[in-house]
Design a protein around this motif. Structure first.
Motif, mmCIF file in Angstrom:
data_model
loop_
_atom_site.group_PDB
_atom_site.id
_atom_site.type_symbol
_atom_site.label_atom_id
_atom_site.label_comp_id
_atom_site.label_asym_id
_atom_site.label_seq_id
_atom_site.Cartn_x
_atom_site.Cartn_y
_atom_site.Cartn_z
ATOM 1 N N ASN A 224 33.164 29.608 -18.385
ATOM 2 C CA ASN A 224 34.179 28.643 -18.830
ATOM 3 C C ASN A 224 35.592 29.223 -18.725
ATOM 4 N N ARG B 69 38.531 23.091 -3.784
ATOM 5 C CA ARG B 69 37.214 23.203 -4.425
ATOM 6 C C ARG B 69 36.795 24.677 -4.534
ATOM 7 N N ILE C 160 36.533 29.008 -15.164
ATOM 8 C CA ILE C 160 36.853 27.611 -14.806
ATOM 9 C C ILE C 160 38.268 27.267 -15.270
ATOM 10 N N GLU D 149 38.207 20.779 -8.061
ATOM 11 C CA GLU D 149 36.779 20.497 -8.164
ATOM 12 C C GLU D 149 36.065 21.838 -8.263
ATOM 13 N N ILE D 150 35.204 21.974 -9.263
ATOM 14 C CA ILE D 150 34.529 23.259 -9.467
ATOM 15 C C ILE D 150 33.022 23.052 -9.606
ATOM 16 N N TYR D 151 32.277 23.832 -8.799
ATOM 17 C CA TYR D 151 30.821 23.825 -8.873
ATOM 18 C C TYR D 151 30.384 25.161 -9.452
ATOM 19 N N VAL D 152 29.466 25.126 -10.412
ATOM 20 C CA VAL D 152 28.923 26.349 -10.997
ATOM 21 C C VAL D 152 27.451 26.426 -10.628
ATOM 22 N N HIS E 199 32.003 23.936 -19.391
ATOM 23 C CA HIS E 199 33.273 23.191 -19.315
ATOM 24 C C HIS E 199 33.031 21.818 -18.683
ATOM 25 N N GLU F 207 34.736 19.832 -16.977
ATOM 26 C CA GLU F 207 35.307 19.512 -15.655
ATOM 27 C C GLU F 207 34.435 20.021 -14.502
ATOM 28 N N ALA F 208 33.450 20.874 -14.802
ATOM 29 C CA ALA F 208 32.672 21.502 -13.718
ATOM 30 C C ALA F 208 31.341 20.786 -13.494
ATOM 31 N N LEU G 17 41.268 26.160 -12.784
ATOM 32 C CA LEU G 17 41.962 24.865 -12.926
ATOM 33 C C LEU G 17 43.473 25.088 -13.054
#
Ligand SMILES: [Zn+2]
Length: 273
Positions: free
Chosen positions: A40, A2, A43, A53-56, A72, A74-75, A47
């Motif tokens: 983005n 993460r 991210i 798992e990505i938190y912005v 993005h 996925e975030a 990836l």
């Protein structure tokens, strides 16, 4: 794995002036769009490097700069204020590494684009254990308290150098070269994005070599404010000692408590000018 991305606005490529960082400014819509695009790219790189798992965390001003559907898909977007950990909210999600995207130099840095430390109006200088810190250093310390290393810093050449001086081993991307507080030689946004993606991928691939940023406890926080009126207000907070007309001190063995008290100091200072 993460990853948490804390994103500010002053260090995005092409951002050099006040009209780009305030919501009512003529350049703000352009700047917030580029902010999302740089994130983005980070991210995408993360990836590719193996993040799952990505938190912005939107960390500028109102903390609602990134328009959710511009991010993005996925975030996860951490949007809005108030947040327990402010610019590094999301560390509680058991993340493994932190990116600081769009960051700026601490207050008092020559040629640092839009340099300030948390509150440009209130803060002249912040030191912890005698070391002068900006947002990069303070947020890196908070991350360190969670055992999380900073992997990547992007912004102007000054904030990149500030990060290297403090943290040693950290990836940086200079998206602009500061000439004065409001002028820079900027990379084209597409080029900046491409390099950010590359470095984000490399940083995540090499995550095991990075160490969290630590200082010895107890922590001695000193905040120098712009006016004595601000210091009058801050001095009202129990436990805070006034060292001189514009400097206040707070000592504590727990870094997160210290960080929260710092933020209370900034609110009190801001209300007492
Ligand atoms: Zn900032």
């Amino acid at each position: 794995m993460r990853i948490l991305i804390s994103v500010d606005l002053e260090g995005i490529s092409g951002v050099v002036g006040k009209n780009q960082i305030h919501e009512e400014g003529s350049g703000f819509e352009w700047a917030r769009d580029k902010m999302a695009k740089e994130v983005n790219h980070a991210i995408e790189g993360a990836l590719e490097g193996g993040a799952r798992e990505i938190y912005v965390n939107d960390a500028h001003g109102s903390m609602k700069n990134i328009i959710p559907d511009k991010l993005h898909s996925e975030a996860f977007l951490i949007s809005g204020d108030l947040k327990e950990l402010s610019m590094v909210e999301g560390l509680q999600k058991d993340v493994h590494g932190l990116f600081l995207i769009g960051y700026h130099a601490r207050r008092g840095t020559k040629g640092g684009i839009l340099d300030h430390t948390y509150s440009g109006r209130v803060v002249s200088q912040i030191t912890i254990n005698g070391v002068e810190l900006g947002e990069t250093g303070i947020n890196a310390l908070v991350a360190g308290a969670y055992g999380v290393p900073v992997l990547l810093i992007t912004g102007d050449d000054k904030v990149c150098q500030e990060g290297i001086d403090l943290l040693g081993d950290v990836y940086t991307v200079k998206v602009k070269e500061g000439l004065s507080r409001y002028a820079a030689i900027c990379l084209h946004p597409e080029k900046a994005g491409k390099i950010i993606k590359e470095k984000a991928r490399e940083a995540v691939t090499n995550i095991n070599r990075f160490k969290p940023f630590f200082m010895d406890s107890p922590y001695e926080l000193r905040v120098e404010v712009v006016t004595s009126a601000m210091a009058d207000g801050i001095e009202m907070v129990p436990g805070i000692k006034r060292i001189n007309p514009t400097t206040l001190e707070f000592v504590h063995e727990d870094l997160i408590t210290l960080f929260k008290v710092l933020r209370v100091m900034l609110v009190m200072g801001g209300n007492s000018s």
